[in-house]
Scaffold this motif. Structure first.
Motif, PDB file in Angstrom:
ATOM      1  N   LEU A   1       0.821  -1.206   0.000  1.00  0.00           N
ATOM      2  CA  LEU A   1       0.000   0.000   0.000  1.00  0.00           C
ATOM      3  C   LEU A   1       0.858   1.260   0.000  1.00  0.00           C
ATOM      4  N   ASN A   2       1.862   1.308   0.849  1.00  0.00           N
ATOM      5  CA  ASN A   2       2.730   2.489   0.897  1.00  0.00           C
ATOM      6  C   ASN A   2       3.459   2.701  -0.427  1.00  0.00           C
ATOM      7  N   ASN A   3       3.875   1.602  -1.062  1.00  0.00           N
ATOM      8  CA  ASN A   3       4.571   1.726  -2.350  1.00  0.00           C
ATOM      9  C   ASN A   3       3.639   2.237  -3.442  1.00  0.00           C
ATOM     10  N   VAL A   4       2.379   1.840  -3.398  1.00  0.00           N
ATOM     11  CA  VAL A   4       1.408   2.337  -4.373  1.00  0.00           C
ATOM     12  C   VAL A   4       1.159   3.825  -4.151  1.00  0.00           C
ATOM     13  N   LEU A   5       0.911   4.206  -2.903  1.00  0.00           N
ATOM     14  CA  LEU A   5       0.600   5.606  -2.612  1.00  0.00           C
ATOM     15  C   LEU A   5       1.781   6.529  -2.916  1.00  0.00           C
ATOM     16  N   SER A   6       3.000   6.032  -2.726  1.00  0.00           N
ATOM     17  CA  SER A   6       4.179   6.862  -2.991  1.00  0.00           C
ATOM     18  C   SER A   6       4.346   7.142  -4.483  1.00  0.00           C
ATOM     19  N   ALA A   7       3.705   6.341  -5.323  1.00  0.00           N
ATOM     20  CA  ALA A   7       3.809   6.533  -6.774  1.00  0.00           C
ATOM     21  C   ALA A   7       2.756   7.496  -7.315  1.00  0.00           C
ATOM     22  N   ILE A   8       1.874   8.013  -6.441  1.00  0.00           N
ATOM     23  CA  ILE A   8       0.861   8.987  -6.852  1.00  0.00           C
ATOM     24  C   ILE A   8       1.341  10.378  -6.451  1.00  0.00           C
ATOM     25  N   PRO A   9       1.434  11.306  -7.393  1.00  0.00           N
ATOM     26  CA  PRO A   9       1.893  12.659  -7.049  1.00  0.00           C
ATOM     27  C   PRO A   9       1.009  13.291  -5.975  1.00  0.00           C
ATOM     28  N   GLN A  10       1.602  14.068  -5.115  1.00  0.00           N
ATOM     29  CA  GLN A  10       0.856  14.737  -4.058  1.00  0.00           C
ATOM     30  C   GLN A  10       0.072  15.931  -4.610  1.00  0.00           C
ATOM     31  N   GLY A  11      -0.984  16.280  -3.902  1.00  0.00           N
ATOM     32  CA  GLY A  11      -1.746  17.466  -4.261  1.00  0.00           C
ATOM     33  C   GLY A  11      -2.790  17.264  -5.334  1.00  0.00           C
ATOM     34  N   LEU A  12      -3.072  16.020  -5.706  1.00  0.00           N
ATOM     35  CA  LEU A  12      -4.067  15.759  -6.745  1.00  0.00           C
ATOM     36  C   LEU A  12      -5.472  15.792  -6.167  1.00  0.00           C
ATOM     37  N   GLY A  13      -6.426  16.261  -6.958  1.00  0.00           N
ATOM     38  CA  GLY A  13      -7.823  16.144  -6.598  1.00  0.00           C
ATOM     39  C   GLY A  13      -8.295  14.719  -6.810  1.00  0.00           C
ATOM     40  N   ARG A  14      -9.539  14.441  -6.439  1.00  0.00           N
ATOM     41  CA  ARG A  14     -10.029  13.063  -6.507  1.00  0.00           C
ATOM     42  C   ARG A  14      -9.997  12.507  -7.927  1.00  0.00           C
ATOM     43  N   GLU A  15     -10.426  13.289  -8.908  1.00  0.00           N
ATOM     44  CA  GLU A  15     -10.445  12.807 -10.289  1.00  0.00           C
ATOM     45  C   GLU A  15      -9.050  12.428 -10.754  1.00  0.00           C
ATOM     46  N   GLU A  16      -8.090  13.336 -10.549  1.00  0.00           N
ATOM     47  CA  GLU A  16      -6.717  13.065 -10.986  1.00  0.00           C
ATOM     48  C   GLU A  16      -6.118  11.894 -10.207  1.00  0.00           C
ATOM     49  N   TRP A  17      -6.449  11.804  -8.918  1.00  0.00           N
ATOM     50  CA  TRP A  17      -5.931  10.703  -8.080  1.00  0.00           C
ATOM     51  C   TRP A  17      -6.409   9.358  -8.615  1.00  0.00           C
ATOM     52  N   LEU A  18      -7.675   9.278  -8.945  1.00  0.00           N
ATOM     53  CA  LEU A  18      -8.215   8.021  -9.472  1.00  0.00           C
ATOM     54  C   LEU A  18      -7.643   7.698 -10.848  1.00  0.00           C
ATOM     55  N   GLN A  19      -7.391   8.706 -11.653  1.00  0.00           N
ATOM     56  CA  GLN A  19      -6.788   8.469 -12.959  1.00  0.00           C
ATOM     57  C   GLN A  19      -5.343   7.999 -12.834  1.00  0.00           C
ATOM     58  N   ALA A  20      -4.644   8.470 -11.793  1.00  0.00           N
ATOM     59  CA  ALA A  20      -3.249   8.079 -11.586  1.00  0.00           C
ATOM     60  C   ALA A  20      -3.124   6.714 -10.915  1.00  0.00           C
ATOM     61  N   LEU A  21      -4.194   6.248 -10.295  1.00  0.00           N
ATOM     62  CA  LEU A  21      -4.124   5.028  -9.491  1.00  0.00           C
ATOM     63  C   LEU A  21      -3.722   3.782 -10.285  1.00  0.00           C
ATOM     64  N   PRO A  22      -4.269   3.497 -11.477  1.00  0.00           N
ATOM     65  CA  PRO A  22      -3.856   2.281 -12.190  1.00  0.00           C
ATOM     66  C   PRO A  22      -2.362   2.218 -12.453  1.00  0.00           C
ATOM     67  N   ARG A  23      -1.770   3.332 -12.866  1.00  0.00           N
ATOM     68  CA  ARG A  23      -0.322   3.348 -13.105  1.00  0.00           C
ATOM     69  C   ARG A  23       0.446   3.197 -11.794  1.00  0.00           C
ATOM     70  N   ALA A  24      -0.046   3.824 -10.730  1.00  0.00           N
ATOM     71  CA  ALA A  24       0.630   3.702  -9.438  1.00  0.00           C
ATOM     72  C   ALA A  24       0.583   2.271  -8.924  1.00  0.00           C
ATOM     73  N   LEU A  25      -0.485   1.555  -9.206  1.00  0.00           N
ATOM     74  CA  LEU A  25      -0.566   0.148  -8.799  1.00  0.00           C
ATOM     75  C   LEU A  25       0.513  -0.676  -9.481  1.00  0.00           C
ATOM     76  N   VAL A  26       0.737  -0.434 -10.761  1.00  0.00           N
ATOM     77  CA  VAL A  26       1.809  -1.141 -11.472  1.00  0.00           C
ATOM     78  C   VAL A  26       3.156  -0.842 -10.832  1.00  0.00           C
ATOM     79  N   ALA A  27       3.432   0.444 -10.606  1.00  0.00           N
ATOM     80  CA  ALA A  27       4.706   0.831  -9.999  1.00  0.00           C
ATOM     81  C   ALA A  27       4.858   0.238  -8.607  1.00  0.00           C
ATOM     82  N   GLY A  28       3.779   0.268  -7.808  1.00  0.00           N
ATOM     83  CA  GLY A  28       3.843  -0.256  -6.448  1.00  0.00           C
ATOM     84  C   GLY A  28       4.085  -1.751  -6.399  1.00  0.00           C
ATOM     85  N   PHE A  29       3.441  -2.500  -7.282  1.00  0.00           N
ATOM     86  CA  PHE A  29       3.655  -3.947  -7.328  1.00  0.00           C
ATOM     87  C   PHE A  29       5.096  -4.260  -7.696  1.00  0.00           C
ATOM     88  N   VAL A  30       5.612  -3.590  -8.730  1.00  0.00           N
ATOM     89  CA  VAL A  30       6.984  -3.874  -9.175  1.00  0.00           C
ATOM     90  C   VAL A  30       7.996  -3.464  -8.103  1.00  0.00           C
TER      91      VAL A  30
END
Length: 427
Positions: A91-120
């Motif tokens: 979870l921490n690795n996924v969240l660290s891959a999402i840029p700070q300061g995003l609104g909800r829409e941008e956060w959700l759009q960034a989440l799929p890519r952050a999941l890939v980065a966090g898993f790897v």
């Protein structure tokens, strides 16, 4: 206006962007934030299943209005260390891959890519420990009516909609059942075959060699080739009201998706999870660890999921807004959205260059590139684009992001069969 004209207008409507859907949630008083109720049950055979429930996470720490829920299952094999490590760090690795300061829409759009980065990133960090165990992961993020599911391995997540239609939100990465994954493993340098016993007879499910693992994707498995990748299949849905059943393969080897959903309809989530485990035990016996999470996403003015519907709806609408990989869905497991369910994104490619996007520009203030996986800043002379050639001869499009540090670039090349990367296993 006639019914025919109304029907034609609906068919001509263009796909609705994620931002518009979220705007509807915020503006429409009838679409309140849903209530999330959950239950958990398990029976242990080997003691290698772990789960994680965090119903009160926050996109912005200290701000309750940015809350989201997380539910995950980690089905370990060859030991428990990978499952525990992923539970504690993913979870921490996924969240660290999402840029700070995003609104909800941008956060959700960034989440799929952050999941890939966090898993790897989690896989890389675990490999450095020199442990040989591995784990499947099914990782579910619920933010309002938006559900995002990332998975490697053969633990599943299904959605039982309020219309009574059951849909599989994950893809099984079992070599026996997934032809595309077998082809990928072979192309990356692995061998796929059954276990040979005395006399040359082949027995059991298809496995990859070396190692003999039945799965093509996992976190860990340091003693197996890099063709066993940690890159998850990701699916994102909006307005996905209904019941989620997240479970390890001890459940799914005994029950089909329909059986699991039907056996617990109309019951509170706490009882439903226990009943699914009980039904799996009755059907097959305790052959493996069985862990089940049941999560109900329901309107604020409803207390329980409706009972078993008398009739399934046959009128489906599906709007696909993300890039779809050929191995994202298989056969009858393809999701059909029902009623208010909107499919926003789905991707299952095992290629990092296809999963990380290209919008990782140089930070003009610092002059550094940030690694898209480990989030470490790199000088331009050291950062390599995922669009470059092999690590030993970086070429082609080295200035197009995203950028990887040298360590993560070696990982990428190894997963694609371009070079070995497994660390020495500590005896």
């Amino acid at each position: 206006m006639s019914q025919t004209e109304v029907s034609e207008m609906k068919q001509k409507q263009p796909p609705v962007p994620l931002g518009t859907l979220i705007g509807r949630e915020l503006r429409n008083l009838k679409v309140e934030k849903p209530t999330v109720k959950y239950g958990q049950a398990a029976l242990a055979k080997k003691g290698e299943d772990y789960f994680l429930i965090q119903p009160d996470c926050q996109r912005v720490p200290g701000n309750p209005s940015t809350s989201f829920s997380l539910f995950a299952i980690f089905d370990g094999h060859n030991g428990i260390t990978a499952a525990i490590f992923a539970k504690e760090n993913l979870l921490n690795n996924v969240l660290s891959a999402i840029p700070q300061g995003l609104g909800r829409e941008e956060w959700l759009q960034a989440l799929p890519r952050a999941l890939v980065a966090g898993f790897v990133k989690t896989d890389i960090e675990f490999q450095r420990k020199g442990e040989t165990s591995g784990t499947t992961v099914t990782f579910v993020v619920i933010d309002g009516w938006t559900v995002t599911v990332a998975s490697v391995g053969d633990s599943r997540c299904i959605l039982d909609t309020r219309g009574g239609v059951v849909s599989l939100l994950t893809v099984d990465h079992r070599l026996e059942e997934n032809v595309e994954e077998r082809e990928r493993v072979t192309a990356s340098g692995g061998e796929v075959g059954r276990l040979n016993i005395f006399g040359g007879n082949e027995v059991g499910p298809l496995r990859c060699w070396p190692g003999g693992l039945c799965l093509s994707r996992s976190i860990g498995d340091t003693d197996v080739g890099e063709f066993i990748v940690p890159i998850p299949h990701v699916k994102q849905l909006s307005n996905a009201g209904g019941r989620l059943i997240i479970a390890s393969d001890g459940i799914w080897d005994a029950l089909s998706s329909d059986m699991a959903a039907q056996c617990c309809r109309g019951l509170p989530s706490e009882i439903a999870a226990k009943l699914v485990v009980k039904e799996a035990l009755r059907s097959r016996g305790l052959k493996d660890d069985t862990t089940c999470l049941v999560v109900d996403i329901i309107p604020y003015d409803h207390l329980v999921i409706p009972p078993t519907p008398k009739k399934k709806h046959n009128s489906f609408t599906s709007r696909i807004f993300g890039k779809r990989s050929q191995n994202s869905t298989r056969g009858t497991n393809k999701l059909s959205a029902v009623g208010v369910v909107e499919e926003l994104f789905e991707e299952g490619s095992a290629m990092l260059s296809e999963r990380l996007g290209k919008d990782f520009p140089l930070d003009t203030n610092s002059g550094f590139f940030r690694c898209a996986i480990c989030q470490v800043d790199q000088p331009p002379s050291e950062g390599l684009s995922v669009n470059s050639g092999p690590f030993t001869s970086p070429a082609s499009k080295p200035k197009e992001g995203p950028f990887l540090c040298a360590s993560c670039r070696r990982k990428k090349d190894a997963m694609e069969g371009k070079m070995a990367n497994r660390p020495a296993v500590i005896a």
